[in-house]
Design a protein around this motif. Structure first.
Motif, PDB file in Angstrom:
ATOM      1  N   SER A 137      45.467  45.108  40.658  1.00  0.00           N
ATOM      2  CA  SER A 137      46.638  44.225  40.652  1.00  0.00           C
ATOM      3  C   SER A 137      47.601  44.508  41.810  1.00  0.00           C
ATOM      4  N   LEU A 138      47.416  45.615  42.512  1.00  0.00           N
ATOM      5  CA  LEU A 138      48.261  45.945  43.662  1.00  0.00           C
ATOM      6  C   LEU A 138      47.819  45.226  44.937  1.00  0.00           C
ATOM      7  N   TYR A 139      46.669  44.555  44.893  1.00  0.00           N
ATOM      8  CA  TYR A 139      46.092  43.911  46.078  1.00  0.00           C
ATOM      9  C   TYR A 139      46.206  42.399  45.976  1.00  0.00           C
ATOM     10  N   ASP A 140      46.341  41.757  47.134  1.00  0.00           N
ATOM     11  CA  ASP A 140      46.464  40.307  47.209  1.00  0.00           C
ATOM     12  C   ASP A 140      45.076  39.709  47.433  1.00  0.00           C
ATOM     13  N   PHE A 141      44.570  38.988  46.423  1.00  0.00           N
ATOM     14  CA  PHE A 141      43.233  38.378  46.477  1.00  0.00           C
ATOM     15  C   PHE A 141      43.327  36.872  46.655  1.00  0.00           C
ATOM     16  N   PRO A 142      42.275  36.244  47.194  1.00  0.00           N
ATOM     17  CA  PRO A 142      42.217  34.775  47.155  1.00  0.00           C
ATOM     18  C   PRO A 142      42.248  34.326  45.687  1.00  0.00           C
ATOM     19  N   ASP A 143      42.803  33.148  45.436  1.00  0.00           N
ATOM     20  CA  ASP A 143      42.925  32.651  44.059  1.00  0.00           C
ATOM     21  C   ASP A 143      41.586  32.637  43.323  1.00  0.00           C
ATOM     22  N   ALA A 144      40.511  32.334  44.032  1.00  0.00           N
ATOM     23  CA  ALA A 144      39.189  32.253  43.397  1.00  0.00           C
ATOM     24  C   ALA A 144      38.760  33.591  42.802  1.00  0.00           C
TER      25      ALA A 144
END
Length: 136
Positions: free
Chosen positions: A112-119
């Protein structure tokens, strides 16, 4: 008509139950975000063949076995992706970003600390739910 891209995705787990993430190069779709490594399934390839090829090309990892984790489809404004996600616990080699990408080994609770693509969000949710059930 939007383009549909079939992608083989690897949830690569090491012996410490950490998951390998790679940062997408800035010039690519969803660039600068973190992802689970993988790549496009080429014509004539099945998902496992594509996953083995992509992880060798991108990370210098040799996959010995994988198992299906989940499949999901996601529609971005400019393209549709079909993600075929497999867990990879049996591999050899040391992960390295052969395309210059930054790598990180993280625990499921750190995702949850990382920014992922929405997919990728349903993958993160499922991994975190599985980890909390396992008591990690």
């Amino acid at each position: 008509m939007t383009k549909r891209v079939h992608v083989a995705v690897g949830i690569i787990l090491n012996s410490a139950a950490q998951i390998l993430l790679a940062k997408r190069p800035a010039h690519l779709h969803q660039g600068g975000k973190w992802e689970f490594p993988g790549g496009k399934v080429e014509p004539g390839e099945n998902v496992v063949e594509a996953l083995i090829r992509e992880l060798k090309e991108e990370l210098n990892l040799t996959v010995h076995a994988s198992s299906p984790f989940m499949q999901l489809s996601y529609d971005y404004p400019d393209k549709q992706v079909l993600l075929d996600i497999h867990t990879v616990q049996h591999f050899s080699g040391e992960a390295e970003g052969l395309e210059g990408q930054q790598l990180a080994w993280v625990t499921p609770c750190e995702l949850s600390l990382y920014d992922f693509p929405d997919a990728n969000q349903p993958i993160v949710d499922k991994l975190q739910a599985a980890a909390s059930q396992a008591g990690r």
